[in-house]
Structure formats: C-alpha cells, structure tokens
Design a protein around this motif. Structure first.
Motif, PDB file in Angstrom:
ATOM      1  N   SER A   1      -4.055  10.227 -16.078  1.00 37.44           N
ATOM      2  CA  SER A   1      -4.636   9.886 -14.778  1.00 37.44           C
ATOM      3  C   SER A   1      -4.736   8.372 -14.621  1.00 37.44           C
ATOM      4  O   SER A   1      -4.607   7.840 -13.526  1.00 37.44           O
ATOM      5  CB  SER A   1      -5.990  10.564 -14.585  1.00 37.44           C
ATOM      6  OG  SER A   1      -6.771  10.450 -15.724  1.00 37.44           O
ATOM      7  N   MET A   2      -4.938   7.662 -15.746  1.00 40.26           N
ATOM      8  CA  MET A   2      -4.977   6.206 -15.641  1.00 40.26           C
ATOM      9  C   MET A   2      -3.606   5.686 -15.178  1.00 40.26           C
ATOM     10  O   MET A   2      -3.526   4.866 -14.259  1.00 40.26           O
ATOM     11  CB  MET A   2      -5.342   5.581 -16.985  1.00 40.26           C
ATOM     12  CG  MET A   2      -5.550   4.080 -16.894  1.00 40.26           C
ATOM     13  SD  MET A   2      -5.700   3.308 -18.523  1.00 40.26           S
ATOM     14  CE  MET A   2      -7.370   3.718 -18.940  1.00 40.26           C
TER      15      MET A   2
ATOM     16  N   ALA B   1      -3.107   6.566 -11.542  1.00 35.78           N
ATOM     17  CA  ALA B   1      -3.949   5.750 -10.660  1.00 35.78           C
ATOM     18  C   ALA B   1      -3.348   4.355 -10.510  1.00 35.78           C
ATOM     19  O   ALA B   1      -3.284   3.810  -9.408  1.00 35.78           O
ATOM     20  CB  ALA B   1      -5.366   5.665 -11.222  1.00 35.78           C
ATOM     21  N   LEU B   2      -2.878   3.787 -11.608  1.00 37.98           N
ATOM     22  CA  LEU B   2      -2.300   2.441 -11.535  1.00 37.98           C
ATOM     23  C   LEU B   2      -1.053   2.447 -10.657  1.00 37.98           C
ATOM     24  O   LEU B   2      -0.858   1.552  -9.838  1.00 37.98           O
ATOM     25  CB  LEU B   2      -1.959   1.937 -12.931  1.00 37.98           C
ATOM     26  CG  LEU B   2      -3.167   1.558 -13.790  1.00 37.98           C
ATOM     27  CD1 LEU B   2      -2.717   0.991 -15.115  1.00 37.98           C
ATOM     28  CD2 LEU B   2      -4.049   0.552 -13.060  1.00 37.98           C
TER      29      LEU B   2
ATOM     30  N   SER C   1      -0.312   4.491  -8.202  1.00 38.21           N
ATOM     31  CA  SER C   1      -0.606   4.605  -6.774  1.00 38.21           C
ATOM     32  C   SER C   1      -1.230   3.307  -6.265  1.00 38.21           C
ATOM     33  O   SER C   1      -1.035   2.925  -5.111  1.00 38.21           O
ATOM     34  CB  SER C   1      -1.501   5.815  -6.488  1.00 38.21           C
ATOM     35  OG  SER C   1      -2.517   5.904  -7.424  1.00 38.21           O
ATOM     36  N   LEU C   2      -1.942   2.609  -7.146  1.00 35.05           N
ATOM     37  CA  LEU C   2      -2.522   1.335  -6.732  1.00 35.05           C
ATOM     38  C   LEU C   2      -1.428   0.317  -6.409  1.00 35.05           C
ATOM     39  O   LEU C   2      -1.516  -0.434  -5.442  1.00 35.05           O
ATOM     40  CB  LEU C   2      -3.418   0.802  -7.855  1.00 35.05           C
ATOM     41  CG  LEU C   2      -4.304  -0.372  -7.498  1.00 35.05           C
ATOM     42  CD1 LEU C   2      -5.090  -0.072  -6.248  1.00 35.05           C
ATOM     43  CD2 LEU C   2      -5.249  -0.674  -8.638  1.00 35.05           C
ATOM     44  N   VAL C   3      -0.390   0.318  -7.233  1.00 28.31           N
ATOM     45  CA  VAL C   3       0.729  -0.600  -6.976  1.00 28.31           C
ATOM     46  C   VAL C   3       1.364  -0.271  -5.627  1.00 28.31           C
ATOM     47  O   VAL C   3       1.663  -1.160  -4.821  1.00 28.31           O
ATOM     48  CB  VAL C   3       1.768  -0.514  -8.117  1.00 28.31           C
ATOM     49  CG1 VAL C   3       3.028  -1.274  -7.742  1.00 28.31           C
ATOM     50  CG2 VAL C   3       1.177  -1.073  -9.403  1.00 28.31           C
ATOM     51  N   ALA C   4       1.515   1.041  -5.370  1.00 32.69           N
ATOM     52  CA  ALA C   4       2.091   1.447  -4.090  1.00 32.69           C
ATOM     53  C   ALA C   4       1.196   1.008  -2.931  1.00 32.69           C
ATOM     54  O   ALA C   4       1.668   0.502  -1.911  1.00 32.69           O
ATOM     55  CB  ALA C   4       2.293   2.961  -4.071  1.00 32.69           C
ATOM     56  N   ILE C   5      -0.106   1.189  -3.125  1.00 35.01           N
ATOM     57  CA  ILE C   5      -1.057   0.789  -2.076  1.00 35.01           C
ATOM     58  C   ILE C   5      -0.941  -0.716  -1.831  1.00 35.01           C
ATOM     59  O   ILE C   5      -0.886  -1.185  -0.701  1.00 35.01           O
ATOM     60  CB  ILE C   5      -2.495   1.152  -2.494  1.00 35.01           C
ATOM     61  CG1 ILE C   5      -2.686   2.669  -2.434  1.00 35.01           C
ATOM     62  CG2 ILE C   5      -3.499   0.462  -1.596  1.00 35.01           C
ATOM     63  CD1 ILE C   5      -3.989   3.135  -3.022  1.00 35.01           C
ATOM     64  N   ASP C   6      -0.867  -1.465  -2.921  1.00 32.05           N
ATOM     65  CA  ASP C   6      -0.758  -2.919  -2.822  1.00 32.05           C
ATOM     66  C   ASP C   6       0.435  -3.315  -1.982  1.00 32.05           C
ATOM     67  O   ASP C   6       0.354  -4.193  -1.141  1.00 32.05           O
ATOM     68  CB  ASP C   6      -0.577  -3.504  -4.229  1.00 32.05           C
ATOM     69  CG  ASP C   6      -1.854  -4.168  -4.689  1.00 32.05           C
ATOM     70  OD1 ASP C   6      -2.835  -4.114  -3.928  1.00 32.05           O
ATOM     71  OD2 ASP C   6      -1.867  -4.731  -5.791  1.00 32.05           O
TER      72      ASP C   6
ATOM     73  N   MET D   1       1.914  -1.669   0.269  1.00 30.41           N
ATOM     74  CA  MET D   1       1.700  -1.378   1.677  1.00 30.41           C
ATOM     75  C   MET D   1       0.697  -2.315   2.312  1.00 30.41           C
ATOM     76  O   MET D   1       0.856  -2.785   3.418  1.00 30.41           O
ATOM     77  CB  MET D   1       1.170   0.046   1.799  1.00 30.41           C
ATOM     78  CG  MET D   1       2.207   0.990   2.242  1.00 30.41           C
ATOM     79  SD  MET D   1       1.652   2.684   2.124  1.00 30.41           S
ATOM     80  CE  MET D   1       0.070   2.645   1.396  1.00 30.41           C
ATOM     81  N   GLN D   2      -0.386  -2.581   1.559  1.00 27.75           N
ATOM     82  CA  GLN D   2      -1.475  -3.351   2.129  1.00 27.75           C
ATOM     83  C   GLN D   2      -1.063  -4.776   2.441  1.00 27.75           C
ATOM     84  O   GLN D   2      -1.583  -5.411   3.314  1.00 27.75           O
ATOM     85  CB  GLN D   2      -2.673  -3.357   1.183  1.00 27.75           C
ATOM     86  CG  GLN D   2      -3.379  -2.052   1.125  1.00 27.75           C
ATOM     87  CD  GLN D   2      -3.902  -1.635   2.483  1.00 27.75           C
ATOM     88  OE1 GLN D   2      -3.250  -0.871   3.204  1.00 27.75           O
ATOM     89  NE2 GLN D   2      -5.044  -2.135   2.867  1.00 27.75           N
ATOM     90  N   ARG D   3      -0.113  -5.307   1.671  1.00 24.56           N
ATOM     91  CA  ARG D   3       0.265  -6.687   1.893  1.00 24.56           C
ATOM     92  C   ARG D   3       0.824  -6.859   3.304  1.00 24.56           C
ATOM     93  O   ARG D   3       0.685  -7.880   3.919  1.00 24.56           O
ATOM     94  CB  ARG D   3       1.289  -7.117   0.845  1.00 24.56           C
ATOM     95  CG  ARG D   3       0.779  -8.336   0.090  1.00 24.56           C
ATOM     96  CD  ARG D   3       1.707  -8.710  -1.025  1.00 24.56           C
ATOM     97  NE  ARG D   3       1.445  -7.926  -2.204  1.00 24.56           N
ATOM     98  CZ  ARG D   3       2.164  -8.046  -3.316  1.00 24.56           C
ATOM     99  NH1 ARG D   3       3.154  -8.896  -3.382  1.00 24.56           N
ATOM    100  NH2 ARG D   3       1.875  -7.323  -4.371  1.00 24.56           N
TER     101      ARG D   3
ATOM    102  N   GLN E   1      -2.866 -17.231  -0.605  1.00 28.27           N
ATOM    103  CA  GLN E   1      -1.977 -16.095  -0.791  1.00 28.27           C
ATOM    104  C   GLN E   1      -1.207 -15.771   0.461  1.00 28.27           C
ATOM    105  O   GLN E   1      -0.019 -15.486   0.426  1.00 28.27           O
ATOM    106  CB  GLN E   1      -2.831 -14.884  -1.134  1.00 28.27           C
ATOM    107  CG  GLN E   1      -2.650 -14.454  -2.530  1.00 28.27           C
ATOM    108  CD  GLN E   1      -3.152 -13.062  -2.627  1.00 28.27           C
ATOM    109  OE1 GLN E   1      -4.313 -12.820  -2.341  1.00 28.27           O
ATOM    110  NE2 GLN E   1      -2.299 -12.154  -3.013  1.00 28.27           N
TER     111      GLN E   1
ATOM    112  N   GLU F   1       2.742 -15.840   0.719  1.00 31.67           N
ATOM    113  CA  GLU F   1       3.509 -14.641   1.004  1.00 31.67           C
ATOM    114  C   GLU F   1       4.372 -14.768   2.253  1.00 31.67           C
ATOM    115  O   GLU F   1       5.523 -14.342   2.279  1.00 31.67           O
ATOM    116  CB  GLU F   1       2.579 -13.430   1.114  1.00 31.67           C
ATOM    117  CG  GLU F   1       2.559 -12.641  -0.174  1.00 31.67           C
ATOM    118  CD  GLU F   1       1.290 -11.837  -0.353  1.00 31.67           C
ATOM    119  OE1 GLU F   1       0.695 -11.441   0.662  1.00 31.67           O
ATOM    120  OE2 GLU F   1       0.903 -11.620  -1.520  1.00 31.67           O
TER     121      GLU F   1
END
Ligand SMILES: Nc1ncnc2c1ncn2[C@@H]1O[C@H](COP(=O)(O)OP(=O)(O)OP(=O)(O)O)[C@@H](O)[C@H]1O
Ligand SMILES: [Mg+2]
Lengths: 313, 305, 259
Positions: free
Chosen positions: B17-18, B21-22, B24-29, B31-33, B70, B74
């Motif tokens: 799960s760790m 979770a990491l 999906s966090l990278v994927a979120i990152d 997108m969020q950028r 940042q 970017e």
C-alpha cells in the motif's frame, strides 16, 4: 489429552526506558492440568498468578517457553472459542448495558445468532443480574461487575474456564454463590483454573492446588497431599477447671476456655498426656491428630522464600 | 507460527500500500501542476490571507515564496510565456513578510523582462521595489535592484543614477554602487556598465535561478563585445584592402588578431559573405544581440532544472 | 467469520461514540451554519453561495478531524488502560481484527456525522439561493474528499495510539494533518533542494499524508469542476495510505504486551 499443558513458560518485564532492567515475573513454569479438574493457583500478592493467566490468554507474550491448551498451541486463536476468562478486577465497556455487553461478547465468540439472546438472559439469571440487565455498566457496583465478568466467562459454554481471583470484591453471599458456581461447572465436566490467595476457597473447591511465590512454583498436589504430611502432633481436649502442672512440663501448648481445656502435644507424648488425665481424673472430650492446614503449609513453605528476597532460587 | 504468518501478511500489506500510495501521489502531482494556476488565485488578497493565517505570516510567506519560484521555473521550463501569477505571488509573499529580500531580487530580475524571459510587467516590478525599499530602507540591494530596473528595462538613466547614488550612501553598501551611479550619470561604456551590473547581481544573490540568469547575461555580453570588436576589425580590413575578408583567418594574416577567437561555448566566430560576423551556436547562447543570422532573435534562456 | 467480528467491533465502537454524545457536535454545527446563512442573507448579494460552501465545508472538515483525532488516539490506548481489551482478546478475536474493526467504527461514525452535516449545508444553500444549481454537485465531491481525509486521519491517530501516549498521539496526528495540508508545497521545497538534504526532504515530503490535493473547497465554492482522474487518484491514494497506516498499527499492536 491435558486441558492445560504449560511447558517452561517464562516471563520477565523490561523496566525503565533508557537503562533496561529486568523484572522476572515468572520463572520457568511446568504444569499440567487434567480435563475436568478444578485447579487452584495459590500465591501471595505479586507471586505471578495474573502473569501466568495473561500469558495463557495471549495478552502478554512469553520470554520463553510455550503452552498447549486443549491440545492446541496457545497462539491458535481458535482455541479461545473453547475458553472463558475472568480477569482480575474486571472492567467493561461502561456505555453498554449488561445484556448488550454479553451479546457483543457472544458475537465475538462466534455464538450462533439464534440462541444467543436466550443464552444471554439465562446467564444473567444464573449470576443474579437479570433485574439489572438493561442498566448501563457505568452504574454497576464492584460486585455486580464481578458477576458480569463471571457471566461473560461462561457465556459461550467453554470447556475450560480461567478465573483470576473470582471471589474478590464479593460479599459473603456472593462468595458462596461463586463457590457454588464453580462446583456446578465441575459437575458439568468443565475444567476450572482459578487463582486466589484465599486458602479456604481453594481448600473447599480444588482437586489440586499449585502454590506459587515470587514467580516460582513451590508445590503442586491434592490439598490433602500437601497438608497431610503429618506433623506428628495431637490435640487433646478435656474438661478441667485449670490446666494441670504436668501438661506444662510435657511441653504442651495449652489453653483454657471456661472449663474446656485444649492441649497440643507431640505424638510421642500422647500416652503420657492421657496418663496425666487419668491420674487427675479429668474427662477426656476428644483426641485428634493435628492435620496441617493449607494456611500453615503456605506460611511454612513460603515464609523462608519471602525472607530470601532478592536471592535467586 | 500463526503469528509469524500474520506478521508477514501485514508487512506485505504495508509495503504494497505504501508503494501504491506513492505512485498515485506522483500521478496526482503531475496533474496538480497543471491545475496550480487556478488554485493559487482563489485567495489573492494579501490582506485576507494575513487574517486567515492567524499570525503565522512568516511561514506562509515562505510557502508563497517557494510557490513563486516554482511557478516561474515551471512556466519557464514549459516555454510558456505566461507569467500572470508571478506578480500576485510575489506581492502576497512580500505583503506577508516584507523583509523577505530574495523575493524583491527575484521580482527585479524576472517581473519586468519581456516574455519569454519574464512577465513583461516593469510597472509591477517598480511597485514591488518601492514597497521593498519602504520596508527595508537600509538594504543597498533594493536600491541596486531599483537602479538596475531603471537602467536595463526602462532606460531611465537619471532615475537609475539616483537609485544607485541613494544606495551608495547607506552605512553598509557595495563598492560598485558609487561607480554605477557615476556611470549612469554619464551613461558611458555600455558593456562595462552592463558587466558590472550583472556581476553585482551574481555576487549579491544566492538564488540559483537569478545567478544562472546573471551568468547567461555575462556570457552574452562577452559574445556581443567580441562580435562588435570583430566587426570593427572587418571594417578596418575593408578600408585597408578594399574588400571584405573571406574568413576570420584573413584578419589573422593581416595581423589584426592572434589566433582564431572563440565564443563562450568554444566555437570560433565565422564570417558571412557580406563580412558580417556570425556566432555559430547562437541558439545555445541566450540573450546575445549581435552575430545572429539576419532576422533571427536570440532564444530565451533554458532554465536548468 | 472474520468480517463478522470486525463488524461487531466496528459497530460497538460506533455505538460507544454515539453514547458518548459525539454527535452533539452536530448541534454546534447547525447553529454555526444557520447563523452564518442568516447573516449572509442580510448583508451580501452575490457571495452567499461562496460563504455557505466555504464555511460549511471548512467546519465539516475541522469538526471531523477533531473527532477523528480525539477518538482515534483513545481507540487502542484507552482499551489497554481500562483493560476492556482483556475480555475481547481472550476470545477468538485476532489483534488485527480488533484494530481494523476500531478503524471502521470510527470512520463509520464520521461518515454518519458528515452525512448529517452535509444535509445542513445543502439546506443552507437552499435557504440562501432558493434553488439548487447544477454546480452544487461538485460540493458532493468536496465532501467526498473530506471523508477521504478523515480515513487517513483516523488511520494515523490509530497508528500513533498503538505505541504512544494519547497526548503525544494527538500532537503527532494534528501536526501531520497541518503538514499534510501543505504537502504539495513541501514537495516543492524538496524539489528545490539538492544532495542528501534534498533526498531526505523528498522522502519526508512523499511520506507525509497528502491532504493538499484533497482540499477542493474553494474550487467548488467558485463552481469549478473537479477532474474525474483526480477523484480516482485521490480515492486510490487515501485508501492505500490508510491501509498502510493501519498495517503499521497492526504490526506494532501485535507485538505489544498488554499492561
Ligand atoms: N506490566 C508489568 N511490568 C512490570 N512488572 C510487572 C508487570 N506486570 C506484573 N509485573 C510484576 O510481575 C510480578 C507478578 O505479578 P502478578 O500480577 O502476576 O502477581 P499476582 O500473583 O497476580 O498478584 P496479586 O495477588 O496481587 O494479583 C509482580 O512482581 C509485578 O510487579
Ligand atoms: Mg493478580
């Protein structure tokens, strides 16, 4: 198959966070309990009784050793559906009523739904709490909690029941009820393992007792076995206005209550004592060999150990 | 036995799960950028923000400062010339912590240049500098930044000179400040002045992107200066021989130079048929103004990331 | 079998929370929200919707996080202290079942709590705007993200309470909640630093819970949509992160000697 088979179970606690010190709570314990037996685990405060029970229940983990309960390893969670446990000074979810609590425990023990609620009420009746079944446990007295504890221990009809000081906190009536309960369990063929430091309870109920002090098992056996090791003394009771001089010369411990006197003398002096009574024309009432009481066993066997405090055995 | 089994299973659950979770966090990152721009603007009033953060203004200022850097990095990296958020981010940062000097420096360097090198907002940059000087009147750097702005972007030599002079009178100042003030007054020696300015910028900043920017400007200055010098020599050659040199080597043979001069990337300058000096790798040297093929402009800097 | 026991433990946890009057916070919430709705209706023309959503969802989040932390830190430690665990663990209940049951009990409590609060928010929206808007649907997404955050907070406070004192657990959980809300900035910091420090910072930045991308309150207040992929990834992330924290709690709790 043994009901309980303890194989060198051992426990020491770590004290102190920085400088680790060890506190030995239980030295290697080897003990077997037969099925259907009522076993009393006796010992003074801090002897290791609760520690033993907590080890067997998997609440604390042994430093070394193992145990088998009803033929299975004590780590096997399935074993525990056959086992009931009353902790010392039990405390329960006080937001629940007695009935809800027993229902919850019934679920956890895997009792089938259909006879759970009737079984719960039956249990509440058996421990005399049916009138308070709908009251939240925060409003219960100490003795009532102890009864709830007994009820939850036997609720799921376990083959083996562990009771940690089941009589503590109860009034004389309550104590007698618990005694009767244990006797009933005995008749139902269940194995009962209970700890206590009250000797008369053990004396009255147990097939065998084990005596433990300072984490070390000091002796195991039938109550009669432990106590019968004759001490070679007799108690002579007779009616007299005063204790004859000659008794004192025999080295008897004598006492006078009204016109009844009692004197304890060694076996060897028994004939001489009776001779004195005949000579003084005193009426003999009774003559009984003095059986060592469990209490005396306790005091005699444990006292020296107590004094050797701090020295390893 | 049984409990060891449970331990292994639990540990496996933990690790898997760790890892998940990491990931999906990278994927979120990622997108969020893209969504970053929208997010930040919801609270764009420094006053509101000051009240919202219950007195933890310093921490929040640092956070907004990071966001500004940042964001700029970017947008730059993507090559988008859109820096709309830079001004509000810097305003919020300095409103929360008016003593955050790097923010002013950053603003002076990147707010006013035209896209793609900056946001093309000299007005906002000036406002920021004046706000900074009002709150930190003892900092020579801010006067320096102000003078720099007037000089490089607004070509207002009188105001630039004033700013450098004011900065040079402070108890703690930089040795170049009076010189710069004087240079502005006469506005002479363009290359030397510019070099001094960028050198001071380089020296007085710790912010990597500012320093990189200064280095690139210093390099471009050197190339521009080389090209100007070579073109002078070409003109001189033509005067003496009546025709343009065919290659750089001709200048050497005529005794004008020793060896073939190279640009900052180590490549020799070349000559076009009409005698113009050309920089071979002009695409790799940002900010140069001379030696480009006809009709080309220097590409913006590639911000190293 | 296992699910039955986990379910019983979860239900008992829920019942305990309800009987300890945790849901009374709904009254405070209702007062806050209706006060705000009435006040906003008096003064402003355009921003009622904004204020109701911002205030309502922020309050839901804060109330919920406080409940999650203050109950969460006691879930295991209180049962050890009061020794109510003895009679549970002496039954055929495995320790992981206990931890997982506790987790679901608490999250269930929070879901119910949030449900009632959400009804309050929508009633307030109706009161101020007199009708529902299509973009109010995004409020549901924001609420869903808030619930996902509760999952993580519950799992974390459960994790801390499996080895630490309640006070320290509360401090840790609360600190992680704050840090988690700044997690994207923290990852920004990490990206900007180099060497060993940067490496460490990256590790920390990715390990702390990421609440930043689950906070879409101001976005939905402005009526902006939330991307479907964000919903998916946030869901996956929250579930896995909670699973990780609970697995950690189980690993520690499994080894613990009960006092
Ligand atoms: N958690 C613990 N940490 C350290 N030492 C402990 C712990 N629990 C028990 N002990 C020690 O182990 C020893 C045995 O304790 P235990 O509770 O088993 O005694 P007991 O026979 O049940 O006594 P009592 O009749 O008073 O209940 C005691 O000396 C006690 O101090
Ligand atoms: Mg005890």
């Amino acid at each position: 198959m043994f009901a309980i088979e303890i194989l060198d179970l051992e426990k020491s606690y770590q004290l102190g966070f920085w400088r680790k010190r060890k506190k030995v709570a239980l030295r290697p314990l080897r003990l077997t309990i037969e099925e259907g037996e009522v076993f009393g685990f006796l010992g003074p405060n801090g002897a290791g009784k609760t520690t033993t029970l907590k080890l067997l229940m998997g609440l604390v983990f042994p430093t070394a050793g193992s145990a088998r309960i009803l033929g299975k390893s004590m780590d096997d969670p399935q074993v525990r559906s056959q086992v009931g446990f009353l902790p010392e000074q039990p405390y329960f979810y006080d937001h629940l009523t007695a009935r809800e609590l027993l229902n919850y425990y019934g679920q956890l023990s895997g009792m089938p739904v259909k006879d759970r609620s009737s079984k719960v009420d039956q249990m509440l009746t058996r421990v005399g709490l049916i009138d308070s079944a709908g009251v939240q446990l925060r409003k219960f007295s100490k003795g009532m909690l102890q009864r709830v504890g007994l009820a939850q221990a036997i609720l799921h009809d376990p083959k083996l029941v562990f009771l940690d000081e089941p009589m503590s906190g109860l009034d004389p009536m309550g104590r007698r009820e618990v005694r009767e309960l244990i006797q009933q369990l005995h008749h139902e063929g269940k194995t009962v393992f209970f700890s206590t430091h009250i000797l008369s309870d053990a004396e009255a109920l147990c097939d065998r007792v084990g005596v433990i002090s300072q984490g070390q098992l000091r002796g195991v056996g039938a109550v009669a076995e432990l106590t019968a090791q004759a001490q070679g003394r007799v108690e002579i009771i007779f009616s007299a206005a005063k204790i004859p001089e000659a008794f004192t010369q025999l080295g008897a411990e004598s006492r006078l209550r009204g016109d009844i006197a009692s004197a304890v003398v060694s076996d060897a002096k028994q004939e001489a004592a009776l001779e004195i009574l005949r000579r003084e024309r005193l009426r003999l009432i009774s003559l009984t060999p003095v059986r060592k009481s469990l209490e005396e066993y306790y005091v005699q066997n444990l006292q020296p150990a107590e004094n050797r405090k701090g020295v390893g055995v | 036995m049984k409990s060891r089994h449970a331990t292994v299973v639990t540990a496996a659950v933990l690790l898997i799960s760790m890892g998940g979770a990491l990931r999906s966090l990278v994927a979120i990152d990622r997108m969020q950028r893209q969504a970053f721009a929208q997010q930040t603007l919801y609270i764009n009033s420094p006053k509101v923000l000051r009240r919202l953060c219950l007195g933890y203004t310093g921490l929040l200022a640092d956070i907004y400062w990071t966001r500004a850097v940042q964001y700029f990095g970017e947008q730059h990296h993507k090559g988008s010339g859109d820096f709309r958020l830079l001004a509000p981010l810097l305003q919020i940062t300095t409103a929360l912590d008016p003593k955050l000097l790097p923010a002013y420096q950053f603003g002076a360097n990147f707010l006013s240049p035209k896209p793609p090198d900056g946001a093309g907002l000299p007005g906002s940059a000036l406002e920021l500098m004046k706000f900074g000087i009002a709150h930190n009147p003892e900092q020579w750097r801010l006067y320096y930044n102000l003078g720099f702005l007037y000089y490089t972007e607004l070509k207002d030599y009188a105001r630039a000179s004033e700013a450098f002079a004011a900065g040079s009178r402070l108890p703690i100042t930089n040795e170049f400040m009076p010189v710069l003030a004087a240079r502005m007054a006469q506005h002479a020696g363009e290359f030397d002045t510019a070099r001094m300015l960028w050198f001071t910028t380089y020296q007085s900043s710790k912010e990597a992107s500012i320093r990189q920017n200064a280095v690139e400007h210093l390099q471009a200055l050197r190339v521009d200066e080389d090209v100007a010098r070579l073109e002078e020599l070409v003109a001189k050659y033509r005067q003496q021989t009546g025709h343009v040199p065919a290659r750089i080597g001709d200048l050497e043979r005529a005794g004008f130079i020793h060896g073939a001069p190279v640009d900052v990337k180590g490549h020799p300058y070349t000559l076009a048929a009409d005698g113009r000096v050309e920089v071979q790798d002009w695409k790799d040297i940002p900010f140069i103004t001379k030696g480009l093929p006809p009709g080309e402009v220097s590409p913006g800097p590639r911000v190293s990331k | 079998m296992s699910t039955g026991r986990v379910g019983s433990i979860a239900f008992n946890t829920f019942r305990e929370a309800v009987r300890d009057r945790v849901l009374y916070n709904l009254i405070a919430f209702a007062l806050l929200l209706s006060g705000a709705a009435i006040l906003v209706g008096e003064i402003s023309i355009d921003i009622e919707r904004l204020v109701v959503i911002n205030l309502g969802l922020t309050a839901i989040s804060i109330f919920g996080v406080l409940i999650a932390i203050f109950i969460g830190i006691g879930l295991v430690s209180k049962e050890i202290d009061k020794r109510t665990l003895y009679t549970v663990l002496s039954r055929p209940v495995q320790r992981w079942e206990f931890v997982v049951g506790k987790f679901f009990g608490l999250t269930g409590t929070l879901v119910v709590n949030t449900f009632f609060m959400a009804i309050g928010v929508f009633l307030a929206l109706l009161y101020t705007a007199h009708r529902f808007d299509k973009m109010d649907g995004w409020v549901l997404v924001a609420l869903y993200f808030i619930v996902l955050q509760f999952f993580i907070v519950c799992a974390l406070s459960l994790f801390f309470s499996s080895f630490s004192t309640p006070l320290m657990s509360a401090v840790f959980s609360f600190a992680l909640f704050i840090i988690g809300n700044l997690a994207d900035d923290l990852r920004g910091f990490a990206r900007m630093s180099h060497g060993l420090g940067g490496w460490l910072a990256t590790g920390v930045a990715y390990l702390v819970p990421n609440f930043a991308s689950m906070n879409v309150v101001s976005q939905v207040a402005h009526g902006d949509p939330v991307g479907g992929r964000l919903i998916l990834y946030n869901t996956v992330y929250a579930l896995l992160y909670s699973a990780m924290a609970i697995a950690g709690a189980v690993l520690i709790f499994q080894r613990r000697n009960l006092k």
